[in-house]
Structure formats: C-alpha cells, structure tokens
Motif scaffolding. Structure first.
Motif, PDB file in Angstrom:
ATOM      1  N   LYS A 266       9.985 -40.045  49.939  1.00 55.69           N
ATOM      2  CA  LYS A 266       8.647 -40.471  49.523  1.00 55.69           C
ATOM      3  C   LYS A 266       7.736 -39.269  49.264  1.00 55.69           C
ATOM      4  CE  LYS A 266       4.659 -43.120  51.156  1.00 55.69           C
ATOM      5  NZ  LYS A 266       4.106 -43.872  52.298  1.00 55.69           N
ATOM      6  N   MET A 267       7.749 -38.310  50.173  1.00 54.96           N
ATOM      7  CA  MET A 267       6.895 -37.131  50.013  1.00 54.96           C
ATOM      8  C   MET A 267       7.265 -36.350  48.760  1.00 54.96           C
ATOM      9  SD  MET A 267       4.697 -37.263  52.473  1.00 54.96           S
ATOM     10  CE  MET A 267       4.007 -35.611  52.532  1.00 54.96           C
ATOM     11  N   LEU A 268       8.563 -36.196  48.513  1.00 56.98           N
ATOM     12  CA  LEU A 268       9.000 -35.463  47.330  1.00 56.98           C
ATOM     13  C   LEU A 268       8.591 -36.194  46.054  1.00 56.98           C
ATOM     14  CD1 LEU A 268      10.504 -33.176  45.953  1.00 56.98           C
ATOM     15  CD2 LEU A 268      12.642 -34.431  46.317  1.00 56.98           C
ATOM     16  N   ALA A 269       8.769 -37.511  46.031  1.00 56.42           N
ATOM     17  CA  ALA A 269       8.390 -38.278  44.842  1.00 56.42           C
ATOM     18  C   ALA A 269       6.894 -38.137  44.555  1.00 56.42           C
ATOM     19  CB  ALA A 269       8.762 -39.745  45.029  1.00 56.42           C
ATOM     20  N   GLU A 270       6.061 -38.190  45.598  1.00 58.89           N
ATOM     21  CA  GLU A 270       4.623 -38.038  45.423  1.00 58.89           C
ATOM     22  C   GLU A 270       4.265 -36.630  44.946  1.00 58.89           C
ATOM     23  OE1 GLU A 270       2.890 -39.171  49.125  1.00 58.89           O
ATOM     24  OE2 GLU A 270       3.049 -41.327  48.716  1.00 58.89           O
ATOM     25  N   GLU A 271       4.920 -35.620  45.535  1.00 57.47           N
ATOM     26  CA  GLU A 271       4.641 -34.243  45.119  1.00 57.47           C
ATOM     27  C   GLU A 271       5.032 -34.017  43.659  1.00 57.47           C
ATOM     28  OE1 GLU A 271       5.942 -30.898  47.285  1.00 57.47           O
ATOM     29  OE2 GLU A 271       4.534 -31.231  48.920  1.00 57.47           O
ATOM     30  N   LEU A 272       6.191 -34.527  43.267  1.00 55.79           N
ATOM     31  CA  LEU A 272       6.641 -34.342  41.896  1.00 55.79           C
ATOM     32  C   LEU A 272       5.706 -35.044  40.912  1.00 55.79           C
ATOM     33  CD1 LEU A 272      10.511 -34.709  42.358  1.00 55.79           C
ATOM     34  CD2 LEU A 272       9.244 -32.608  41.818  1.00 55.79           C
ATOM     35  N   GLU A 273       5.209 -36.214  41.288  1.00 55.45           N
ATOM     36  CA  GLU A 273       4.266 -36.929  40.424  1.00 55.45           C
ATOM     37  C   GLU A 273       2.958 -36.155  40.299  1.00 55.45           C
ATOM     38  OE1 GLU A 273       3.021 -40.048  37.902  1.00 55.45           O
ATOM     39  OE2 GLU A 273       5.008 -39.524  38.683  1.00 55.45           O
ATOM     40  N   ASP A 274       2.456 -35.646  41.430  1.00 53.26           N
ATOM     41  CA  ASP A 274       1.240 -34.842  41.407  1.00 53.26           C
ATOM     42  C   ASP A 274       1.438 -33.570  40.585  1.00 53.26           C
ATOM     43  OD1 ASP A 274      -0.474 -36.436  42.781  1.00 53.26           O
ATOM     44  OD2 ASP A 274      -0.319 -35.380  44.692  1.00 53.26           O
ATOM     45  N   PHE A 275       2.580 -32.955  40.754  1.00 51.94           N
ATOM     46  CA  PHE A 275       2.892 -31.718  40.034  1.00 51.94           C
ATOM     47  C   PHE A 275       2.904 -31.967  38.530  1.00 51.94           C
ATOM     48  CE2 PHE A 275       6.427 -28.726  38.636  1.00 51.94           C
ATOM     49  CZ  PHE A 275       5.607 -27.612  38.591  1.00 51.94           C
ATOM     50  N   LYS A 276       3.481 -33.072  38.144  1.00 50.90           N
ATOM     51  CA  LYS A 276       3.564 -33.426  36.726  1.00 50.90           C
ATOM     52  C   LYS A 276       2.177 -33.675  36.136  1.00 50.90           C
ATOM     53  CE  LYS A 276       5.416 -37.049  33.682  1.00 50.90           C
ATOM     54  NZ  LYS A 276       6.202 -38.324  33.654  1.00 50.90           N
ATOM     55  N   ASN A 277       1.322 -34.342  36.896  1.00 49.84           N
ATOM     56  CA  ASN A 277       0.021 -34.772  36.358  1.00 49.84           C
ATOM     57  C   ASN A 277      -1.128 -33.811  36.650  1.00 49.84           C
ATOM     58  OD1 ASN A 277       1.118 -37.220  35.372  1.00 49.84           O
ATOM     59  ND2 ASN A 277       0.931 -38.162  37.398  1.00 49.84           N
ATOM     60  N   ASN A 278      -1.048 -33.118  37.788  1.00 49.14           N
ATOM     61  CA  ASN A 278      -2.203 -32.331  38.233  1.00 49.14           C
ATOM     62  C   ASN A 278      -1.893 -30.886  38.589  1.00 49.14           C
ATOM     63  OD1 ASN A 278      -3.856 -34.779  38.245  1.00 49.14           O
ATOM     64  ND2 ASN A 278      -2.694 -35.345  40.084  1.00 49.14           N
ATOM     65  N   GLY A 279      -0.618 -30.496  38.548  1.00 52.59           N
ATOM     66  CA  GLY A 279      -0.272 -29.150  38.996  1.00 52.59           C
ATOM     67  C   GLY A 279      -0.063 -29.102  40.497  1.00 52.59           C
ATOM     68  N   THR A 280      -0.107 -27.934  41.067  1.00 57.38           N
ATOM     69  CA  THR A 280       0.166 -27.757  42.493  1.00 57.38           C
ATOM     70  C   THR A 280      -1.097 -27.913  43.337  1.00 57.38           C
ATOM     71  OG1 THR A 280      -0.250 -25.379  42.386  1.00 57.38           O
ATOM     72  CG2 THR A 280       2.017 -26.115  41.958  1.00 57.38           C
ATOM     73  N   ARG A 281      -0.895 -28.142  44.627  1.00 53.25           N
ATOM     74  CA  ARG A 281      -2.011 -28.175  45.568  1.00 53.25           C
ATOM     75  C   ARG A 281      -2.722 -26.828  45.565  1.00 53.25           C
ATOM     76  NH1 ARG A 281      -6.241 -30.213  48.513  1.00 53.25           N
ATOM     77  NH2 ARG A 281      -6.563 -28.945  50.362  1.00 53.25           N
ATOM     78  N   ALA A 282      -1.987 -25.737  45.443  1.00 54.86           N
ATOM     79  CA  ALA A 282      -2.577 -24.400  45.455  1.00 54.86           C
ATOM     80  C   ALA A 282      -3.565 -24.212  44.310  1.00 54.86           C
ATOM     81  CB  ALA A 282      -1.486 -23.341  45.387  1.00 54.86           C
ATOM     82  N   GLU A 283      -3.258 -24.792  43.162  1.00 50.48           N
ATOM     83  CA  GLU A 283      -4.176 -24.678  42.031  1.00 50.48           C
ATOM     84  C   GLU A 283      -5.474 -25.423  42.298  1.00 50.48           C
ATOM     85  OE1 GLU A 283      -1.348 -24.280  38.142  1.00 50.48           O
ATOM     86  OE2 GLU A 283      -0.867 -25.909  39.548  1.00 50.48           O
ATOM     87  N   LYS A 284      -5.382 -26.564  42.992  1.00 51.83           N
ATOM     88  CA  LYS A 284      -6.586 -27.285  43.394  1.00 51.83           C
ATOM     89  C   LYS A 284      -7.395 -26.474  44.395  1.00 51.83           C
ATOM     90  CE  LYS A 284      -9.477 -30.690  44.085  1.00 51.83           C
ATOM     91  NZ  LYS A 284     -10.565 -30.942  43.103  1.00 51.83           N
ATOM     92  N   VAL A 285      -6.703 -25.862  45.362  1.00 51.18           N
ATOM     93  CA  VAL A 285      -7.384 -25.035  46.356  1.00 51.18           C
ATOM     94  C   VAL A 285      -8.084 -23.858  45.675  1.00 51.18           C
ATOM     95  CG1 VAL A 285      -7.003 -23.453  48.294  1.00 51.18           C
ATOM     96  CG2 VAL A 285      -5.908 -25.702  48.284  1.00 51.18           C
ATOM     97  N   LYS A 286      -7.459 -23.305  44.659  1.00 44.85           N
ATOM     98  CA  LYS A 286      -8.058 -22.177  43.936  1.00 44.85           C
ATOM     99  C   LYS A 286      -9.374 -22.610  43.279  1.00 44.85           C
ATOM    100  CE  LYS A 286      -6.652 -18.311  41.001  1.00 44.85           C
ATOM    101  NZ  LYS A 286      -5.558 -17.732  40.188  1.00 44.85           N
ATOM    102  N   GLU A 287      -9.410 -23.825  42.758  1.00 44.35           N
ATOM    103  CA  GLU A 287     -10.640 -24.354  42.172  1.00 44.35           C
ATOM    104  C   GLU A 287     -11.719 -24.519  43.244  1.00 44.35           C
ATOM    105  OE1 GLU A 287      -9.775 -28.016  40.207  1.00 44.35           O
ATOM    106  OE2 GLU A 287      -8.347 -27.122  38.797  1.00 44.35           O
ATOM    107  N   ILE A 288     -11.309 -25.067  44.399  1.00 47.50           N
ATOM    108  CA  ILE A 288     -12.263 -25.254  45.502  1.00 47.50           C
ATOM    109  C   ILE A 288     -12.806 -23.899  45.958  1.00 47.50           C
ATOM    110  CG2 ILE A 288     -12.519 -26.035  47.900  1.00 47.50           C
ATOM    111  CD1 ILE A 288     -10.369 -28.168  47.272  1.00 47.50           C
TER     112      ILE A 288
END
Length: 442
Positions: A266-288
């Motif tokens: 489940k976690m991998l599927a969610e991460e892959l979906e987020d990665f496809k649509n929004n990029g990585t969590r690190a990129e979001k943190v960089k924006e913050i």
C-alpha cells in the motif's frame, strides 16, 4: 559577561533553528545560554545569514543576555563548547531528492530514512559526524553531542562504535509527538501517562500505562487503528490504516514508520502515485523551505512562525533544548532517545544504539530496562539492526560488498539485480559525498 553556557549548532542555517532559539529563550532562567554559535558550510552561507539574523532578532526581542555568532569555521566555534547540536544534511535537499527519486524510478520505496534512501543518507552523514567528533575531542572534550541529524539511530551508533565518544544522545521527534497526540486520543494529560518506548530509531514500539497502573495500550491501539479515518502523526506518512488483525496482535503501539514494513504494498503504491503526479516529498519540502526563508527575511519577524510546523519536524528542536536542560541541571526528565543499549533490550547487542525511554540525568540518559520482545517484533528488529550495523561499517570503510549486504538485508529493497542496480546508481549520483567508496585501487 558572566560565565554561562556555550552551545554550538552545526547546521545552524537549518529552517529548524528558530525553534531551537525559542527553546533556549523560554528556558533561559534555568539554562543561561550566553553564547550560541550557528555553524554552516559555504553552500549554506546565505541561509545561515538569514536565519542567524532572525535568531539575533529573537534574542533581542526576548531581552536575554545571549550572543549569537555566525561562522563557517567549525573549529573556531567548537572551542570550549558545553554542548554541540547537529542538524545537518550532507548534500542539502538536492541529495534527498535523489535518495527518493532513484529508488522510486525502480519501483522501490523512496524515503528519507527508510530503504535505499535512508541507507545513502547514512553513508553521506556518518563520516562528517565522525569528523566533528574528532574536532570535539581536541577542542571541547567535556561537551555533550546532541544529534538530531537523520538517520539519528545510525549516527548515534557510529559515534559510539567508531567515534569512541560516549557523551552522545540521539533525538527523534516521533516519540515526542506520540506522547502529546496519543494522550489526547485517550482523553488524558500526557503527564498522567507513562509511555515506554523500545526499539531503534524509526522502528520502535511502545506501551502506555496510566497513573493508576492500568495498561492503556490495547485501548489506544483500538482508537488509532480500529477505525477507517485513523490519521498519522508524521507529516510525510499518509495514514495509520494498518491491517487490524495484525496490529491488534502486537499489543504494543508501532511507530508510524512501521507502515513501510507492515503495509509495504500500500505504501509503495501511494508513493509511486504521488511520484507520478507530484514528484518526491523532498521537492515539496524544498518548496516549504523556500517559503520559510522568505518569511525569515522579514526584518520585523522576531518569533518562530507557525508555518514551521508544516516542515515535518515539529518539536525536534524544543526536545533538544530540554535534553540539554536536563543534563545541565540534572533534572531527570523522562524522554525517549537513542543511547547505548547496555542490556536494556536483551535481543540486541550491548554496544548497539537503541531508542528507548530514559531518565535524562547530569550523567546523560539512563534507560528504563525493557527486556526481550515477542517474536512479532523481535524478528524485524534484529534484521534491521543488522542492516544498520552493515550500513555504518560501509560508511566508515567504503566497502562495496558490505554495502551490498546491507541493501540485500533491507526489507524495503528487492534483493538481487535490482538492489545492485539501484545501489550503483545512487553511488554514482552521490559520488562527491562518498570519497571512501571511490579511492584509488577500489
């Protein structure tokens, strides 16, 4: 200026620094910090100057007698320090983006402290921390090192095993947040509950007992996991919806990072979906982070902004202040930290670093004895501790085979050709920060 406490913060240009400063200000009467040195590297100079100016405004607004110094010279800062805190990120957020992006591009979990990304964060960080320890041995041999650089457990163990430095405490905000938020779920004040944590950093379990001696653990598990809208206490982990029959059988509360091991698909599927649509969590943190530093530039801002909580490390810095306060004043505060095992958890080597509930005394953390885990927890814990030991050894020696063993052992990495391919790609991507792996003759 009268004699006071000298604290050095390495990684002083971090967005977390205002919370650290706030923590020192509110404890000033019992923890008189007279010198606060914020240290960074050339690549972090701009952020250091921004956050340093803000720290000076905060101190001035509070009216406390504390000098804030900014420097790129670590050795200058460390001279005669009483406490050293580390909150650094080798390679900055761009390195974290690679730690997440490369595994995800191969269909693996891409996460800052777990899986392949967590291993490589340790590889980059451990040699730098050990260099800091060598400077401390020369320049401030009586100082305590308070580390909240991730992966905090592996960094602490590296300092103990390879740095031969006993005065080290590793800190993570996951247990800190759990105490506050889980008490609220039970409708209790956290001061009326005893939380006993045991395990390793980002892989611990805990029990809860109230002031009447009643075990509240299973009650909390039902509240947290026995409903469809259970929420996580960690910003970068979506939810706590684990399989009920499995988590109920633990009779201990798992930490949020267990989601990666208990519900990997489940976690991998969610991460892959987020990665496809929004990029990585690190990129979001960089924006913050960019938004935070734009706020920090405001010459009228002399307090910690509420937006810092969105950064994902709430209560980290304040907890670090309390550890320092408790050591300095022998307050004997109960906190959960990474420290030497020494038999606290009988399933792990005595010299290992473990994350356990402790009394923080003038001589450092004194752990509450835990004993042995049941098979439900013990197997995963021992595998992950062995993986950590191999990762730390690889970070120190630069040995390719040892690193491959760590990759093969990690449950979040597919062993065989995939593991080797991802490892090789990450080694090449982070080559400038991993000189031990690229010496002549290797």
């Amino acid at each position: 200026m009268s004699k006071g406490i000298k604290i050095v913060t390495i990684g002083g240009g971090s967005s977390y620094t205002p919370e650290l400063v706030e923590g020192f200000i509110k404890r000033y009467d019992e923890l008189p910090v007279r010198e606060l040195w914020l240290v960074d590297i050339e690549a972090g100079k701009e952020k250091l100057e921004i956050v340093g100016a803000m720290a000076k405004r905060m101190v001035k607004a509070a009216g406390v007698d504390c000098e804030v110094h900014l420097t790129l010279d670590r050795r200058e800062a460390l001279k005669d320090a009483d406490f050293v805190t580390t909150q650094l990120r080798v390679g900055l957020l761009d390195a974290r983006i690679l730690d997440e992006r490369i595994p995800l591009s191969h269909g693996l979990i891409g996460q800052e402290t777990n899986g392949a990304g967590g291993i490589f964060k340790a590889l980059r960080t451990v040699p730098v921390i050990l260099d800091i320890v060598e400077d401390m041995k020369e320049l401030c041999p009586n100082a305590w090192l308070i580390n909240f650089t991730n992966p905090a457990g592996m960094v602490t163990e590296a300092v103990l095993r390879y740095g031969n430095w006993d005065k080290v405490v590793g800190l993570c905000n996951i247990p800190v947040n759990a105490v506050f938020e889980e008490a609220a779920l039970l409708g209790e004040n956290n001061r009326d509950l005893f939380f006993q944590f045991a395990g390793i950093n980002h892989l611990h379990w805990h029990t809860i007992t109230d002031k009447n001696g009643k075990d509240r653990t299973d009650e909390l598990i039902k509240v947290m996991y026995g409903q469809d809208d259970a929420k996580s206490i960690v910003a970068n982990i979506k939810d706590n919806n684990l399989i009920w029959e499995q988590v109920e059988n633990l009779h201990m509360v798992p930490c949020p990072y267990h989601n990666y091991y208990y519900y990997t698909d489940k976690m991998l599927a969610e991460e892959l979906e987020d990665f496809k649509n929004n990029g990585t969590r690190a990129e979001k943190v960089k924006e913050i982070e960019h938004e935070l530093f734009e706020l920090y530039k405001d010459p009228n801002l002399d307090y910690k902004p509420k937006q810092l909580a969105e950064r994902g490390g709430a209560r980290y810095s304040d907890a670090a202040c309390e550890i320092i306060n408790s050591i300095h004043n022998d307050k004997r505060t109960t906190m959960t930290v990474s420290t030497r095992n020494n038999g606290t958890i009988t399933d792990l080597p005595a010299e290992s670093a473990v994350e356990v509930t402790c009394t923080i005394t003038g001589k450092g953390p004194v752990p509450y004895n835990f004993g042995s885990f049941k098979p439900q927890e013990r197997g995963l814990l021992q595998v992950m501790k062995s993986m950590e030991e191999l990762t730390i050894e690889a970070a120190v020696t630069g040995d390719y085979g040892t690193l491959l063993q760590a990759f093969t052992m990690n449950p979040l990495i597919t062993s065989g050709d995939v593991a080797k391919e991802v490892m090789d790609e990450l080694l090449e991507a982070h080559k400038q920060y991993l000189p031990a792996f690229f010496k002549e003759g290797k």
